[in-house]
Design a protein around this motif. Structure first.
Motif, PDB file in Angstrom:
ATOM      1  N   THR A 286       0.798  -1.028  -0.035  1.00 38.09           N
ATOM      2  CA  THR A 286       0.002   0.273  -0.015  1.00 38.09           C
ATOM      3  C   THR A 286       0.941   1.200  -0.079  1.00 38.09           C
ATOM      4  N   ALA A 287       0.120   2.289  -0.091  1.00 39.25           N
ATOM      5  CA  ALA A 287       1.218   3.626  -0.063  1.00 39.25           C
ATOM      6  C   ALA A 287       1.570   3.859   1.073  1.00 39.25           C
ATOM      7  N   SER A 288       1.114   3.670   2.199  1.00 42.76           N
ATOM      8  CA  SER A 288       1.616   3.944   3.699  1.00 42.76           C
ATOM      9  C   SER A 288       2.692   2.601   3.946  1.00 42.76           C
ATOM     10  N   GLY A 289       2.918   1.884   3.201  1.00 45.78           N
ATOM     11  CA  GLY A 289       3.908   0.686   3.474  1.00 45.78           C
ATOM     12  C   GLY A 289       3.472  -0.640   4.129  1.00 45.78           C
ATOM     13  N   LYS A 290       2.306  -0.845   4.111  1.00 46.29           N
ATOM     14  CA  LYS A 290       1.560  -1.971   4.635  1.00 46.29           C
ATOM     15  C   LYS A 290       1.424  -3.131   3.594  1.00 46.29           C
ATOM     16  N   VAL A 291       1.275  -4.380   3.596  1.00 47.21           N
ATOM     17  CA  VAL A 291       1.207  -5.305   2.573  1.00 47.21           C
ATOM     18  C   VAL A 291      -0.128  -5.829   2.607  1.00 47.21           C
ATOM     19  N   LYS A 292      -0.606  -6.007   1.353  1.00 51.51           N
ATOM     20  CA  LYS A 292      -1.900  -6.536   0.980  1.00 51.51           C
ATOM     21  C   LYS A 292      -1.547  -8.038   0.637  1.00 51.51           C
ATOM     22  N   ALA A 293      -2.670  -9.011   1.008  1.00 50.46           N
ATOM     23  CA  ALA A 293      -2.401 -10.217   0.447  1.00 50.46           C
ATOM     24  C   ALA A 293      -3.669 -11.012   0.437  1.00 50.46           C
ATOM     25  N   GLY A 294      -3.789 -11.699  -0.585  1.00 53.41           N
ATOM     26  CA  GLY A 294      -5.121 -12.624  -0.613  1.00 53.41           C
ATOM     27  C   GLY A 294      -5.439 -13.134   0.702  1.00 53.41           C
ATOM     28  N   ALA A 295      -6.637 -13.813   0.676  1.00 55.38           N
ATOM     29  CA  ALA A 295      -7.232 -14.471   2.011  1.00 55.38           C
ATOM     30  C   ALA A 295      -6.675 -15.955   1.775  1.00 55.38           C
ATOM     31  N   ALA A 296      -6.057 -16.428   2.857  1.00 55.08           N
ATOM     32  CA  ALA A 296      -5.708 -17.786   2.717  1.00 55.08           C
ATOM     33  C   ALA A 296      -6.975 -18.869   3.185  1.00 55.08           C
ATOM     34  N   GLY A 297      -6.638 -19.958   2.225  1.00 48.30           N
ATOM     35  CA  GLY A 297      -7.615 -21.235   2.844  1.00 48.30           C
ATOM     36  C   GLY A 297      -8.736 -21.216   1.777  1.00 48.30           C
ATOM     37  N   LYS A 298      -8.660 -20.777   0.547  1.00 46.68           N
ATOM     38  CA  LYS A 298      -9.916 -20.357  -0.298  1.00 46.68           C
ATOM     39  C   LYS A 298      -9.464 -21.010  -1.741  1.00 46.68           C
ATOM     40  N   ARG A 299      -8.581 -22.012  -1.653  1.00 52.73           N
ATOM     41  CA  ARG A 299      -8.105 -22.525  -3.052  1.00 52.73           C
ATOM     42  C   ARG A 299      -9.000 -23.846  -3.513  1.00 52.73           C
ATOM     43  N   HIS A 300      -9.280 -24.623  -2.229  1.00 53.26           N
ATOM     44  CA  HIS A 300      -9.982 -26.048  -2.547  1.00 53.26           C
ATOM     45  C   HIS A 300     -10.691 -26.194  -1.144  1.00 53.26           C
ATOM     46  N   GLY A 301     -11.763 -27.013  -1.129  1.00 58.31           N
ATOM     47  CA  GLY A 301     -12.310 -27.463   0.154  1.00 58.31           C
ATOM     48  C   GLY A 301     -13.300 -26.719   0.674  1.00 58.31           C
ATOM     49  N   MET A 302     -13.915 -25.711  -0.122  1.00 62.80           N
ATOM     50  CA  MET A 302     -14.824 -24.934   0.174  1.00 62.80           C
ATOM     51  C   MET A 302     -16.249 -25.546   0.830  1.00 62.80           C
ATOM     52  N   ILE A 303     -16.702 -26.974   0.518  1.00 62.20           N
ATOM     53  CA  ILE A 303     -17.449 -27.712   1.076  1.00 62.20           C
ATOM     54  C   ILE A 303     -17.536 -27.803   2.509  1.00 62.20           C
ATOM     55  N   LYS A 304     -16.434 -27.929   2.985  1.00 61.66           N
ATOM     56  CA  LYS A 304     -15.978 -28.191   4.513  1.00 61.66           C
ATOM     57  C   LYS A 304     -15.840 -26.796   5.229  1.00 61.66           C
ATOM     58  N   ARG A 305     -15.874 -25.836   4.542  1.00 66.07           N
ATOM     59  CA  ARG A 305     -15.745 -24.461   5.388  1.00 66.07           C
ATOM     60  C   ARG A 305     -17.057 -23.870   5.404  1.00 66.07           C
ATOM     61  N   SER A 306     -17.127 -23.020   6.614  1.00 65.53           N
ATOM     62  CA  SER A 306     -18.344 -22.492   6.967  1.00 65.53           C
ATOM     63  C   SER A 306     -18.659 -21.220   6.065  1.00 65.53           C
ATOM     64  N   ASN A 307     -20.005 -20.980   5.875  1.00 63.80           N
ATOM     65  CA  ASN A 307     -20.350 -19.740   5.103  1.00 63.80           C
ATOM     66  C   ASN A 307     -19.748 -18.618   5.759  1.00 63.80           C
ATOM     67  N   ASP A 308     -19.856 -18.403   7.086  1.00 63.30           N
ATOM     68  CA  ASP A 308     -19.083 -17.395   7.662  1.00 63.30           C
ATOM     69  C   ASP A 308     -17.566 -17.231   7.223  1.00 63.30           C
ATOM     70  N   PHE A 309     -16.676 -18.183   7.290  1.00 62.10           N
ATOM     71  CA  PHE A 309     -15.576 -18.217   6.679  1.00 62.10           C
ATOM     72  C   PHE A 309     -15.405 -17.678   5.287  1.00 62.10           C
ATOM     73  N   ILE A 310     -16.015 -18.395   4.536  1.00 57.35           N
ATOM     74  CA  ILE A 310     -16.070 -17.944   3.169  1.00 57.35           C
ATOM     75  C   ILE A 310     -16.352 -16.518   2.937  1.00 57.35           C
ATOM     76  N   ARG A 311     -17.223 -15.764   3.512  1.00 56.73           N
ATOM     77  CA  ARG A 311     -17.617 -14.410   3.330  1.00 56.73           C
ATOM     78  C   ARG A 311     -16.466 -13.784   3.857  1.00 56.73           C
TER      79      ARG A 311
END
Length: 66
Positions: A17-42
């Protein structure tokens, strides 16, 4: 002095980011969505700001993105 090299894996996964922080994509969303809760996915949509400890590690890998 020769140029320092950026880790190729880091430049594909992180953005600064412009202020020097680091952005990254969310972890744990590549596969296995069927076992994740809807809250986690959201809650794992979009990108996240890394913690201070993780930010220090990533900045070592990306010397010119400061």
């Amino acid at each position: 002095m020769p140029k320092m090299k950026t880790k190729s894996a880091a430049k594909k996964r992180f953005r600064m980011t412009a202020s020097g922080k680091v952005k990254a994509g969310a972890a744990g969303k590549r596969h296995g969505m069927i076992k994740r809760s809807n809250d986690f996915i959201r809650n794992a949509r979009g990108t996240m700001i890394l913690s201070e400890a993780d930010t220090k590690i990533v900045k070592v890998y990306m010397p010119y993105n400061r």
